[in-house]
Design a protein around this motif. Structure first.
Motif, mmCIF file in Angstrom:
data_model
loop_
_atom_site.group_PDB
_atom_site.id
_atom_site.type_symbol
_atom_site.label_atom_id
_atom_site.label_comp_id
_atom_site.label_asym_id
_atom_site.label_seq_id
_atom_site.Cartn_x
_atom_site.Cartn_y
_atom_site.Cartn_z
ATOM 1 N N ILE A 77 44.616 43.953 14.871
ATOM 2 C CA ILE A 77 43.868 44.705 15.883
ATOM 3 C C ILE A 77 44.343 44.246 17.259
ATOM 4 O O ILE A 77 44.308 43.056 17.570
ATOM 5 C CB ILE A 77 42.354 44.482 15.743
ATOM 6 N N TRP A 78 44.804 45.197 18.064
ATOM 7 C CA TRP A 78 45.271 44.896 19.417
ATOM 8 C C TRP A 78 44.135 45.102 20.403
ATOM 9 O O TRP A 78 43.421 46.103 20.348
ATOM 10 C CB TRP A 78 46.465 45.779 19.783
ATOM 11 N N HIS A 79 43.997 44.126 21.296
ATOM 12 C CA HIS A 79 42.951 44.154 22.320
ATOM 13 C C HIS A 79 43.576 44.384 23.694
ATOM 14 O O HIS A 79 44.740 44.034 23.933
ATOM 15 C CB HIS A 79 42.172 42.838 22.334
ATOM 16 N N PHE A 80 42.775 44.949 24.588
ATOM 17 C CA PHE A 80 43.206 45.195 25.964
ATOM 18 C C PHE A 80 42.356 44.353 26.903
ATOM 19 O O PHE A 80 41.135 44.479 26.933
ATOM 20 C CB PHE A 80 43.068 46.677 26.318
ATOM 21 N N ARG A 81 43.031 43.463 27.651
ATOM 22 C CA ARG A 81 42.341 42.628 28.633
ATOM 23 C C ARG A 81 42.451 43.289 29.990
ATOM 24 O O ARG A 81 43.529 43.419 30.544
ATOM 25 C CB ARG A 81 42.936 41.217 28.662
ATOM 26 N N ASN A 82 41.323 43.729 30.494
ATOM 27 C CA ASN A 82 41.268 44.492 31.731
ATOM 28 C C ASN A 82 41.125 43.553 32.926
ATOM 29 O O ASN A 82 41.003 42.343 32.790
ATOM 30 C CB ASN A 82 40.083 45.458 31.663
ATOM 31 N N SER A 83 41.151 44.115 34.118
ATOM 32 C CA SER A 83 40.938 43.356 35.344
ATOM 33 C C SER A 83 40.077 44.191 36.275
ATOM 34 O O SER A 83 39.754 45.344 35.987
ATOM 35 C CB SER A 83 42.277 43.016 36.016
ATOM 36 N N GLU A 84 39.683 43.601 37.386
ATOM 37 C CA GLU A 84 38.878 44.333 38.373
ATOM 38 C C GLU A 84 39.790 45.271 39.154
ATOM 39 O O GLU A 84 40.115 45.048 40.322
ATOM 40 C CB GLU A 84 38.171 43.335 39.307
ATOM 41 N N ASN A 85 40.198 46.327 38.503
ATOM 42 C CA ASN A 85 41.174 47.219 39.100
ATOM 43 C C ASN A 85 40.918 48.639 38.599
ATOM 44 O O ASN A 85 40.764 48.861 37.396
ATOM 45 C CB ASN A 85 42.592 46.754 38.715
ATOM 46 N N ASP A 86 40.874 49.599 39.518
ATOM 47 C CA ASP A 86 40.583 50.978 39.123
ATOM 48 C C ASP A 86 41.654 51.546 38.207
ATOM 49 O O ASP A 86 41.357 52.334 37.295
ATOM 50 C CB ASP A 86 40.458 51.863 40.370
ATOM 51 N N ASN A 87 42.910 51.156 38.429
ATOM 52 C CA ASN A 87 44.001 51.707 37.623
ATOM 53 C C ASN A 87 43.963 51.192 36.183
ATOM 54 O O ASN A 87 44.172 51.957 35.240
ATOM 55 C CB ASN A 87 45.343 51.369 38.269
#
Length: 241
Positions: A77-87
């Motif tokens: 299972i691949w996870h996506f680590r987001n950031s404080e960024n609209d894009n």
């Protein structure tokens, strides 16, 4: 001169906006080499105008073992680590949308199993081995339990009709636990003695009927026997007219 200045300012503004609509995405080679990202990133950029640059070493967002699960390939299972960024948030929202999921599942890798947007954790059913002596369990069930419960066809006419049959109780999802601890359940606790487990009946509270005496090995045997019984067919749910 003023016109040229305005054109330059407009160009600079549009250039800054173009730069804002981009980010660097970290992806391990194990994922990049599948070709999935070459399939989905251009489609995302075409839809949103956000350009993504892949990097194996750094990025303001990343695919890996941490973050929110977004897709799987086989058991991975691949996870996506987001950031404080609209894009990056826009990319996550797209990945988890119906369009993004269809795009992921529409990719066919050259090697390995296809990708899936179903990231639910599959829980394997735990099968508990019943180690008791089922033959002994039938004998004990008939001699100890058969005076109340229908154990099988051999005592069908001698049991109490208001008590549930073994086949009926076998249809309960927690049947094993019920049989394993039946001596603790009402009304059994009032008249059941388990050797080396239960305390003797108090003098002022004797068993109301002839007591049942069993051992832990006999209880294991009962459970093993009940495991061989087909659950009672209770039929389908009642359909409203």
């Amino acid at each position: 001169m003023l016109k040229e200045l305005l054109v330059c300012l407009a160009f600079a503004g549009s250039s800054a906006m173009a730069q804002d609509k981009s980010f660097t995405l970290q992806s391990p080679s194990a994922l990049t080499d599948t070709g999935l990202l070459n399939h989905i990133l251009p489609r995302f950029s075409l839809k949103t105008g956000i350009r993504i640059t892949l990097s194996e070493d750094e990025g303001i967002a990343a695919f890996g073992p941490d973050g929110d699960p977004v897709f799987r390939q086989g058991d991975t299972i691949w996870h996506f680590r987001n950031s404080e960024n609209d894009n990056t948030q826009a990319f996550y929202d797209w990945l988890t949308s119906d369009v993004g999921k269809r795009t992921v599942e529409g990719f066919t890798p050259d090697e390995g199993v296809p990708f899936s947007a179903d990231v639910s954790v599959q829980v394997a059913a735990v099968v508990v081995a019943l180690t008791g002596d089922a033959v002994l369990g039938e004998d004990v069930s008939l001699s100890r339990c058969g005076r109340c419960h229908v154990v099988n066809d051999s005592n069908r006419m001698n049991a109490i009709g208001s008590t549930p049959s073994f086949a009926l109780m076998r249809s309960f999802s927690d049947w094993e636990g019920r049989f394993q601890t039946f001596y603790l359940l009402r009304p059994h606790a009032a008249f059941t003695q388990v050797k080396d487990v239960t305390d003797p009946f108090p003098d002022n509270l004797p068993s109301p009927i002839a007591p049942i005496e069993v051992t832990l090995d006999e209880i294991d045997a009962i459970v093993a026997y009940v495991g061989t019984i087909a659950p009672a067919d209770l039929g389908g749910p009642i359909q409203s007219q």
